[in-house]
Design a protein around this motif. Structure first.
Motif: not given
Length: 165
Positions: A68-82, A46-54
């Motif tokens: 956290a997966v951030t997608a802007l158009g076809r560009a996608t960045l996957r952020d894995e955290m512990r 809800d507060w980090i643009p273009f990002t889905r967190v689970r």
């Protein structure tokens, strides 16, 4: 007792990198409420643009895996955290351990009064690309800081409006 698979990789990723960025916001709400809102990982969408967190594994607290997966158009960045530390209502520590985003991060809440809290979001990223990444960082840093700051401002508004937690 043996360490979990990937423990060496997580330990390496937990070392601070050369790319450092910090954002701060004041939230007109008590620290306990602000902290509770930060722990609702899925609502970061809800507060980090273009990002889905689970939450991928666990309950969102210490030991949990977050994606956290951030997608802007076809560009996608996957952020894995512990999640490596939850010190309620003060601090959440994470380690980014994906292929591109790596390094420790922290969200800190400091009570400033009965109903005001300072939130600090601090990240230390390992810069990809060797020397080229280090040279590019001064150009990328202002955008990173602006993005984190804007996200925290949205977060503060949602908490103050009672839409979080």
């Amino acid at each position: 007792m043996t360490e979990p698979a990937g423990a060496d990789d997580l330990r390496e990723a937990a070392q601070p990198g050369a790319g450092e960025v910090t954002a701060t916001v004041i939230v007109d709400a008590p620290a306990e409420r602000v902290f509770a809102a930060l722990l609702i990982w899925e609502r970061q969408s809800d507060w980090i643009p273009f990002t889905r967190v689970r939450v991928v594994e666990g309950d969102g607290r210490e030991g949990s895996r977050i994606e956290a997966v951030t997608a802007l158009g076809r560009a996608t960045l996957r952020d894995e955290m512990r999640v490596i530390r939850v010190d309620e209502p003060y601090e959440i520590g994470v380690v980014h351990h994906g292929q591109l985003l790596r390094g420790p991060g922290v969200l800190r809440c400091t009570q400033l009064g009965r109903a005001r809290t300072q939130v600090v979001w601090h990240e230390w990223f390992h810069l990809p690309g060797g020397r080229a990444g280090r040279l590019a960082w001064p150009v990328l840093w202002p955008g990173s800081k602006l993005g984190l700051t804007q996200a925290l401002k949205r977060f503060a508004r949602l908490v103050e409006q009672g839409r979080l937690p």
